[in-house]
Write an enzyme that holds these catalytic residues in place. Structure first.
Site, mmCIF file in Angstrom:
data_model
loop_
_atom_site.group_PDB
_atom_site.id
_atom_site.type_symbol
_atom_site.label_atom_id
_atom_site.label_comp_id
_atom_site.label_asym_id
_atom_site.label_seq_id
_atom_site.Cartn_x
_atom_site.Cartn_y
_atom_site.Cartn_z
ATOM 1 N N LYS A 75 -0.084 15.595 -11.174
ATOM 2 C CA LYS A 75 0.864 15.329 -12.251
ATOM 3 C C LYS A 75 1.838 16.492 -12.441
ATOM 4 O O LYS A 75 3.022 16.273 -12.749
ATOM 5 C CB LYS A 75 0.113 15.031 -13.549
ATOM 6 C CG LYS A 75 -0.720 13.755 -13.482
ATOM 7 C CD LYS A 75 0.129 12.537 -13.097
ATOM 8 C CE LYS A 75 -0.654 11.248 -13.118
ATOM 9 N NZ LYS A 75 0.169 10.061 -12.819
ATOM 10 N N ASP A 131 0.862 -1.180 0.000
ATOM 11 C CA ASP A 131 0.000 0.000 0.000
ATOM 12 C C ASP A 131 0.901 1.233 0.000
ATOM 13 O O ASP A 131 1.479 1.584 1.033
ATOM 14 C CB ASP A 131 -0.909 -0.015 1.228
ATOM 15 C CG ASP A 131 -1.800 1.220 1.312
ATOM 16 O OD1 ASP A 131 -1.740 2.074 0.397
ATOM 17 O OD2 ASP A 131 -2.553 1.332 2.300
ATOM 18 N N TYR A 148 -6.185 15.588 -10.031
ATOM 19 C CA TYR A 148 -5.300 14.759 -10.845
ATOM 20 C C TYR A 148 -4.253 15.609 -11.565
ATOM 21 O O TYR A 148 -3.053 15.289 -11.550
ATOM 22 C CB TYR A 148 -6.129 13.975 -11.856
ATOM 23 C CG TYR A 148 -5.324 13.148 -12.827
ATOM 24 C CD1 TYR A 148 -4.766 11.937 -12.447
ATOM 25 C CD2 TYR A 148 -5.116 13.576 -14.145
ATOM 26 C CE1 TYR A 148 -4.025 11.167 -13.333
ATOM 27 C CE2 TYR A 148 -4.383 12.820 -15.038
ATOM 28 C CZ TYR A 148 -3.842 11.621 -14.632
ATOM 29 O OH TYR A 148 -3.110 10.871 -15.515
#
Length: 239
Positions: free
Chosen positions: A147, A52, A143
């Protein structure tokens, strides 16, 4: 490119892009350590390790297992990540943190652990970023931010880790095909086909080829670089 004998850790290797990256390294002769969390790894000859990566301790354990397998670690590709769709209006702080922890903090922790192993011997670390790090899409505020953070982190790490012989880069894919995508999102796929100079979607193997190159001796003087793999979509004018 021949990476025979090299040991490469690919996180997120049970996912579409991660599996393609792992396959390309295996085809180049590397010994692949394939990380997975919920999915399963189907790469013959790979060492599959479940972890994890939202836990820094698990990241350190994963890197340690990769280095112990054959007594070395030559490259890491941080591919594990999530891509939920959620409008900024109504996004909760927990939703924001979940994406940043999964996509960025995991790469930070794996990189930190890998650099400790690679000190003196050198190595290559590659983050899988995205063209959305510079060109956000609707519903992807968390998101896209993650990035962009990966691109900045790789450059900062390249600046600090070069003295150890460790190179750090990013690969930024465009839209990568997967089974069922054209049926689920036909209008988006059609728009991409029309806009991309090469007239097609990317494949996981396209991303893998870029990662293999950056990990190879042919990229020995490349660090702090973001290699865009998008079929030319970012070359199109926005006006």
């Amino acid at each position: 490119m021949d990476l025979g004998g090299a040991v490469v850790l690919v996180t997120g290797a049970s996912g579409g892009i991660g599996a393609g990256v792992a396959r390309r390294f295996a085809q180049a002769g590397a010994h692949v350590v394939a990380h997975h969390h919920r999915g399963e790894v189907a790469l013959p000859g790979a060492l599959a390790v479940r972890a994890d990566l939202t836990s820094p301790q698990e990241c350190a354990r994963l890197v340690g297992a990769a280095a112990a397998w054959r007594g070395r670690l030559d490259a890491v590709v941080n591919c594990a990540g999530v891509q939920p769709v959620r409008e900024l209006d109504g996004m909760t702080a927990d939703e924001w943190r979940s994406v940043l922890d999964t996509n960025v903090t995991s790469a930070f922790a794996c990189t930190q652990a890998a650099v400790e192993v690679m000190r003196g011997t050198g190595g290559s670390i590659t983050h899988i970023a995205s063209v959305e790090g510079r060109h956000p899409a609707h519903g992807h505020a968390h998101y896209s931010a993650s990035k962009a953070a990966l691109i900045a982190h790789a450059r900062a790490a390249a600046l600090e880790c070069g003295r150890f012989g460790v190179r750090v880069n990013t690969v930024s894919p465009g839209l990568v095909d997967r089974p069922g995508l054209a049926d689920e999102w036909p209008e988006g796929v059609a728009r991409w086909h029309a806009a991309a100079p090469l007239g097609r979607l990317g494949t996981p193997e396209d991303v893998g080829d870029a990662c293999v190159f950056l990990a190879s001796p042919r990229a020995s003087f490349i660090t702090g670089h973001d290699l865009v793999v998008d079929g030319g979509i970012c070359a199109r004018p926005t006006w």
